[in-house]
Design an enzyme around this catalytic site. Structure first.
Site, mmCIF file in Angstrom:
data_model
loop_
_atom_site.group_PDB
_atom_site.id
_atom_site.type_symbol
_atom_site.label_atom_id
_atom_site.label_comp_id
_atom_site.label_asym_id
_atom_site.label_seq_id
_atom_site.Cartn_x
_atom_site.Cartn_y
_atom_site.Cartn_z
ATOM 1 N N CYS A 114 0.840 -1.068 -0.119
ATOM 2 C CA CYS A 114 -0.013 0.006 0.101
ATOM 3 C C CYS A 114 0.814 1.265 -0.110
ATOM 4 O O CYS A 114 0.343 2.233 -0.256
ATOM 5 C CB CYS A 114 -0.942 0.100 1.209
ATOM 6 S SG CYS A 114 -2.175 -1.568 1.291
ATOM 7 N N HIS A 279 -3.316 7.344 2.888
ATOM 8 C CA HIS A 279 -3.624 6.247 2.321
ATOM 9 C C HIS A 279 -5.179 5.590 2.707
ATOM 10 O O HIS A 279 -5.146 5.752 4.121
ATOM 11 C CB HIS A 279 -2.828 4.700 2.772
ATOM 12 C CG HIS A 279 -3.200 3.286 2.436
ATOM 13 N ND1 HIS A 279 -3.847 3.163 1.300
ATOM 14 C CD2 HIS A 279 -3.145 2.343 3.158
ATOM 15 C CE1 HIS A 279 -4.078 1.871 1.221
ATOM 16 N NE2 HIS A 279 -3.783 1.408 2.578
ATOM 17 N N ASN A 309 -10.255 0.226 0.280
ATOM 18 C CA ASN A 309 -8.575 0.306 0.208
ATOM 19 C C ASN A 309 -8.330 -0.198 -1.326
ATOM 20 O O ASN A 309 -8.120 -1.348 -1.354
ATOM 21 C CB ASN A 309 -8.073 -0.355 1.560
ATOM 22 C CG ASN A 309 -6.648 -0.570 1.368
ATOM 23 O OD1 ASN A 309 -6.095 -0.064 0.484
ATOM 24 N ND2 ASN A 309 -6.192 -0.995 2.618
HETATM 25 O O1 UT7 Z 1 -3.454 -1.130 3.728
HETATM 26 C C1 UT7 Z 1 -3.648 -1.885 5.153
HETATM 27 C C2 UT7 Z 1 -4.568 -2.674 4.958
HETATM 28 N N1 UT7 Z 1 -4.918 -3.007 6.082
HETATM 29 C C3 UT7 Z 1 -5.657 -2.431 7.189
HETATM 30 O O2 UT7 Z 1 -5.587 -1.296 7.088
HETATM 31 C C4 UT7 Z 1 -6.362 -3.064 8.562
HETATM 32 C C5 UT7 Z 1 -6.356 -2.386 9.855
HETATM 33 N N2 UT7 Z 1 -7.368 -2.796 10.347
HETATM 34 C C6 UT7 Z 1 -8.758 -2.666 10.567
HETATM 35 O O3 UT7 Z 1 -9.162 -1.781 9.508
HETATM 36 C C7 UT7 Z 1 -9.551 -3.307 11.473
HETATM 37 O O4 UT7 Z 1 -8.783 -4.129 12.348
HETATM 38 C C8 UT7 Z 1 -10.611 -4.013 10.706
HETATM 39 C C9 UT7 Z 1 -11.755 -3.258 9.953
HETATM 40 C C10 UT7 Z 1 -9.935 -5.114 9.779
HETATM 41 C C11 UT7 Z 1 -11.299 -4.889 11.839
HETATM 42 O O5 UT7 Z 1 -12.044 -3.966 12.720
HETATM 43 P P1 UT7 Z 1 -11.935 -4.199 14.158
HETATM 44 O O6 UT7 Z 1 -12.671 -3.048 15.206
HETATM 45 O O7 UT7 Z 1 -10.334 -4.171 14.565
HETATM 46 O O8 UT7 Z 1 -12.582 -5.491 14.370
HETATM 47 P P2 UT7 Z 1 -12.109 -6.906 15.052
HETATM 48 O O9 UT7 Z 1 -11.303 -7.666 14.286
HETATM 49 O O10 UT7 Z 1 -11.570 -6.664 16.629
HETATM 50 O O11 UT7 Z 1 -13.482 -7.772 15.104
HETATM 51 C C12 UT7 Z 1 -14.397 -7.338 16.026
HETATM 52 C C13 UT7 Z 1 -15.534 -8.446 15.976
HETATM 53 C C14 UT7 Z 1 -14.945 -10.016 15.936
HETATM 54 O O12 UT7 Z 1 -16.055 -10.640 16.451
HETATM 55 P P3 UT7 Z 1 -16.185 -11.045 17.856
HETATM 56 O O13 UT7 Z 1 -15.065 -11.910 18.077
HETATM 57 O O14 UT7 Z 1 -16.207 -9.653 18.817
HETATM 58 O O15 UT7 Z 1 -17.297 -11.915 18.143
HETATM 59 C C15 UT7 Z 1 -14.868 -10.348 14.318
HETATM 60 O O16 UT7 Z 1 -14.974 -11.774 14.281
HETATM 61 O O17 UT7 Z 1 -16.148 -8.423 14.450
HETATM 62 C C16 UT7 Z 1 -16.189 -9.576 13.953
HETATM 63 N N3 UT7 Z 1 -16.088 -9.325 12.521
HETATM 64 C C17 UT7 Z 1 -16.878 -8.923 11.611
HETATM 65 N N4 UT7 Z 1 -18.397 -8.993 11.885
HETATM 66 C C18 UT7 Z 1 -19.022 -8.503 10.845
HETATM 67 C C19 UT7 Z 1 -14.810 -9.190 11.729
HETATM 68 N N5 UT7 Z 1 -15.004 -8.942 10.354
HETATM 69 C C20 UT7 Z 1 -16.376 -8.894 10.339
HETATM 70 C C21 UT7 Z 1 -17.353 -8.595 9.418
HETATM 71 N N6 UT7 Z 1 -18.677 -8.345 9.635
HETATM 72 N N7 UT7 Z 1 -16.772 -8.387 7.997
#
Ligand code: UT7
Length: 359
Positions: A114, A279, A309
């Site tokens: 990225c 980004h 993204n």
């Molecule tokens: O260019 C660089 C590329 N990467 C990035 O920029 C990634 C940076 N990170 C992020 O943007 C965030 O960490 C994410 C958007 C990927 C995830 O958001 P988060 O607030 O960190 O969520 P999380 O991973 O802590 O997950 C929270 C909950 C989990 O469920 P439980 O364990 O709390 O029951 C996940 O399983 O949300 C669940 N979850 C979803 N639910 C619905 C994860 N993905 C999804 C989804 N829809 N798509």
């Protein structure tokens, strides 16, 4: 008096595919919802390519060249920042060369995920400032739709495809009026540091900061498509794998640090910057950076709601939107900043100059 050179952006262009996938479309494919995706990321839709990275890159390149008012035979250098070339070889840059008729240009890809456009921009600027080349095309293009597992809701909701491009030209001028020196990751802030510009008055690219940390590479990986089955048995899915929370923490720490570094090198304060062109990964990351920089969100343009993204393409697509909307004026100071797999991250000061490329 000897001539001194400074590379400037003289044209921008971008391209996104027509095919749209909305959050509602995704909720029919994986266990997710429009509300979850919007609240956690700010993304509403993304575009998916049917033609591939090189085609998108060439379309963006032709628009940037038209915007700059140059033809292919004026290009000396083409760098494409991509991690999703259609082929391991030839490079995407060589494919772009053929598509835009740049027979004289030397062409290569740069792999920094990225951060690909940012690293490519800085690389091209150094070549131009050295006097080696006069006119360069820099493209950020990616098709992350090819690398994600469309059954993995933790990654497939984030990414989209696209390309953005900029044409750079070295202007010659009287000594001492336009010299812009470059920074590096070891360069502490300070007026006498190697990256400190002697003058930003007449436009240019820099100072810049680029960082890399291979010790944290496991946070974000995607095996090479053709080699994945031979060498990466421990990652049996063969798809992109991401530790989202670690990448999030890495981004909200390193992006403000990198921006602070280049601002100090330039002798500028955050208030001097018109737009922070970041980004486009997650609106919460952008908001966190704005808060840490004590700057209003209005100075942080966002288009990830429409495109998701787009990896190496996100910064040049956003820059092209600002240019085409007539939001940039001569003397405006911009900061471009990105982060991604590698890990890689960085920031560059760009002082805009109205030119053939201005709308
Ligand atoms: O260019 C660089 C590329 N990467 C990035 O920029 C990634 C940076 N990170 C992020 O943007 C965030 O960490 C994410 C958007 C990927 C995830 O958001 P988060 O607030 O960190 O969520 P999380 O991973 O802590 O997950 C929270 C909950 C989990 O469920 P439980 O364990 O709390 O029951 C996940 O399983 O949300 C669940 N979850 C979803 N639910 C619905 C994860 N993905 C999804 C989804 N829809 N798509």
């Amino acid at each position: 008096m000897a001539d001194i050179m400074a590379a400037k952006i003289i044209g921008t262009g971008s391209y996104v595919p027509d095919q749209v996938i909305t959050n509602d479309d995704l909720s029919e494919m994986v266990d997710t919802s429009d509300a979850w995706i919007r609240e956690r990321t700010g993304i509403r839709a993304r575009r998916i390519t049917e033609t591939g990275t090189a085609d998108m890159a060439a379309r963006a390149a032709l628009k940037a060249m038209e915007n700059a008012g140059i033809s292919g035979d004026e290009l000396d250098l083409i760098i494409v920042g991509t991690s999703t070339g259609d082929w391991l070889f030839p490079s995407t840059a060589c494919e772009v060369q053929a598509a835009v008729g740049a027979g004289r240009a030397v062409c290569f890809d740069l792999s920094a995920a990225c951060s690909g456009f940012l690293f490519s921009l800085n690389t091209a600027a150094v070549y131009l400032d050295s006097g080696a080349y006069r006119t360069a095309l820099v493209v950020g293009a990616d098709s992350l739709s090819k690398t994600v597992d469309w059954k993995d809701r933790s990654t497939c909701i984030l990414f989209g495809d696209g390309a953005g491009a900029a044409v750079l030209r070295r202007e010659e001028s009287a000594a001492g009026t336009e010299k812009t020196r470059r920074g590096n990751s070891e360069d502490p802030a300070g007026p006498d540091s190697p990256g400190a510009p002697e003058s930003l008055e007449s436009g240019g690219i820099g100072p810049f900061f680029m960082g890399s940390d291979g010790n944290r590479s496991e946070y974000l990986t995607s095996p090479s498509t053709s080699l994945r089955n031979m060498f990466v048995e421990e990652k049996p899915t063969g798809y992109m794998a991401m530790n989202g929370q670690e990448v999030f923490k890495f981004a909200v720490k390193t992006v403000p640090e990198a921006i602070g570094h280049v601002l100090a090198q330039a002798g500028l304060a955050p208030d001097d910057i018109k737009y922070f062109v970041l980004h486009q990964a997650n609106e919460r990351i952008i908001a966190s950076v704005a808060k840490r920089m004590k700057q209003p969100m209005e100075k942080f343009p966002v288009n990830l709601d429409r495109y998701g993204n787009t990896s190496g393409a996100s910064i040049p697509i956003l820059l092209d939107e600002l240019n085409r909307k007539g939001m940039l004026r001569t003397g405006d100071r911009l900061v471009l900043s990105g982060f991604g797999a590698g890990l890689t991250w960085g920031a560059s000061v760009v002082t805009w100059q109205a030119s053939a490329g201005s709308i």
